[in-house]
Enzyme design. Sequence first.
Site, PDB file in Angstrom:
ATOM      1  N   GLN A 201     101.445  52.483  20.627  1.00  0.00           N
ATOM      2  CA  GLN A 201     100.158  53.100  20.953  1.00  0.00           C
ATOM      3  C   GLN A 201      99.925  54.297  20.021  1.00  0.00           C
ATOM      4  O   GLN A 201     100.897  54.957  19.604  1.00  0.00           O
ATOM      5  CB  GLN A 201     100.166  53.560  22.413  1.00  0.00           C
ATOM      6  CG  GLN A 201     100.230  52.396  23.394  1.00  0.00           C
ATOM      7  CD  GLN A 201     100.473  52.874  24.823  1.00  0.00           C
ATOM      8  OE1 GLN A 201      99.775  53.742  25.312  1.00  0.00           O
ATOM      9  NE2 GLN A 201     101.479  52.286  25.467  1.00  0.00           N
TER      10      GLN A 201
HETATM   11  N1  GTP Z   1     101.180  34.046  22.844  1.00  0.00           N
HETATM   12  C1  GTP Z   1     102.025  35.012  22.503  1.00  0.00           C
HETATM   13  N2  GTP Z   1     101.979  36.193  23.103  1.00  0.00           N
HETATM   14  C2  GTP Z   1     102.859  37.138  22.734  1.00  0.00           C
HETATM   15  C3  GTP Z   1     103.813  36.921  21.730  1.00  0.00           C
HETATM   16  N3  GTP Z   1     104.552  38.037  21.573  1.00  0.00           N
HETATM   17  C4  GTP Z   1     104.065  38.926  22.461  1.00  0.00           C
HETATM   18  N4  GTP Z   1     103.048  38.395  23.161  1.00  0.00           N
HETATM   19  C5  GTP Z   1     102.257  39.039  24.218  1.00  0.00           C
HETATM   20  O1  GTP Z   1     101.611  40.162  23.638  1.00  0.00           O
HETATM   21  C6  GTP Z   1     101.558  41.224  24.575  1.00  0.00           C
HETATM   22  C7  GTP Z   1     102.205  42.471  24.003  1.00  0.00           C
HETATM   23  O2  GTP Z   1     103.588  42.238  23.830  1.00  0.00           O
HETATM   24  P1  GTP Z   1     104.649  43.424  23.718  1.00  0.00           P
HETATM   25  O3  GTP Z   1     105.917  42.800  23.304  1.00  0.00           O
HETATM   26  O4  GTP Z   1     104.660  44.256  24.922  1.00  0.00           O
HETATM   27  O5  GTP Z   1     104.005  44.237  22.526  1.00  0.00           O
HETATM   28  P2  GTP Z   1     104.527  45.576  21.860  1.00  0.00           P
HETATM   29  O6  GTP Z   1     104.256  45.446  20.416  1.00  0.00           O
HETATM   30  O7  GTP Z   1     105.919  45.853  22.267  1.00  0.00           O
HETATM   31  O8  GTP Z   1     103.564  46.661  22.460  1.00  0.00           O
HETATM   32  P3  GTP Z   1     103.831  48.235  22.690  1.00  0.00           P
HETATM   33  O9  GTP Z   1     105.119  48.377  23.387  1.00  0.00           O
HETATM   34  O10 GTP Z   1     102.690  48.717  23.496  1.00  0.00           O
HETATM   35  O11 GTP Z   1     103.822  48.872  21.337  1.00  0.00           O
HETATM   36  C8  GTP Z   1     102.234  40.714  25.842  1.00  0.00           C
HETATM   37  O12 GTP Z   1     101.268  40.211  26.715  1.00  0.00           O
HETATM   38  C9  GTP Z   1     103.116  39.606  25.325  1.00  0.00           C
HETATM   39  O13 GTP Z   1     103.380  38.620  26.311  1.00  0.00           O
HETATM   40  C10 GTP Z   1     103.848  35.632  21.097  1.00  0.00           C
HETATM   41  O14 GTP Z   1     104.640  35.315  20.207  1.00  0.00           O
HETATM   42  N5  GTP Z   1     102.922  34.723  21.526  1.00  0.00           N
END
Ligand code: GTP
Length: 332
Positions: A201
């Site tokens: 974020q």
């Molecule tokens: N369809 C799909 N959704 C994904 C994939 N990887 C992550 N997501 C979805 O994307 C969203 C964000 O995933 P996170 O892993 O929490 O993302 P992040 O980059 O860690 O986000 P922050 O912790 O806020 O920085 C979630 O709803 C996950 O389920 C993927 O390979 N395919």
Amino acid sequence: MVEEGRREQKLMSVVRTEMSLWRLYLLEFSKRSALADEEGNGLYGSELETSNSSRRLQRRPMQRCSDAPSQAMRNQNFLRFCLCRSYRASPSSIKLYQSVSDSNRDSAARFITCTGFQPDVGMISTINVEVVAMKAFKTEFHVLILGIDKAGKTTLLEKLKTLYSNLEGLPPDRIVPTVGLNIGRIEASNTKLMFWDLGGQVGLRTIWEKYYEEAHAIIYVIDAACPSRFEDSKSALEKVLRHEDLQGAPLLILANKQDLPGAVTAEELARYLDLKELDERLYLFEAVSAYDGRGIKDAVDWLMDAMERSRRTETLRIRAGVAAGPIPTVGF
Ligand SMILES: Nc1nc2c(ncn2[C@@H]2O[C@H](COP(=O)(O)OP(=O)(O)OP(=O)(O)O)[C@@H](O)[C@H]2O)c(=O)[nH]1
Ligand SMILES: [Mg+2]
């Protein structure tokens, strides 16, 4: 005696070419080093000298031949190459020495003696190999997972744990946006990797740079199915690449969420980002899905290889004080 003769025969059948000879030694070498590594230690030459194959070869009389220097150099290079592969160490962290002096024994570095025998030219040579960075062989690589919020960083980290450790990573529906730091440790091909996954974020991106100095490499995750956020991803990445604490760090850019229908390919993403800050950095764009795991193994393989080759790894080793050692002797 019969037993010994048989062993010799067996040995000689292996020792047909220089290449296979060295492979034999490295087999011996890696078995024993691995044992020692488990205790966090390396080996001293004497331990290896007691191995059957080495003792056998060492009893032969020393001889020299006219092209000894070039042969020696070839051996050294080959040995160094094998050691790099076996231990995933960078070539410059492996130094070959003509002899092991007593003062060296006092140093933190450990010595391993290999005996070389070249049937083709009838030369026997002893190479004392100091693996200066014995500890470095088990050095953990630190990998920063960066990217804007919702790119899929934490989902990727959990998938990595599932793929590379005995632990089952969290399923996607239990993952919440990251506020602090998630850490994951895995071991791939005898190499330890520690991942730091940070929150993406806007207000949290200022924390990223606190981890730069210690990072061997960066994984930058992008939601390839969400073009409306590419611009934000691009500018955050450009800022990362400009930071001097990350100089030379290999960069793996993941076009994540390939399981979604609208996801752009790695090539399309590369074209879109059109990064100017890559300089001489090792980098790769790879299409993956943190959901179904596609592309992840290829990406990790590349990353490990890149970190081994990277000059930054060497710099971090030197900074950690593991690469210091006596001046190497070239040839013998
Ligand atoms: N369809 C799909 N959704 C994904 C994939 N990887 C992550 N997501 C979805 O994307 C969203 C964000 O995933 P996170 O892993 O929490 O993302 P992040 O980059 O860690 O986000 P922050 O912790 O806020 O920085 C979630 O709803 C996950 O389920 C993927 O390979 N395919
Ligand atoms: Mg997260």
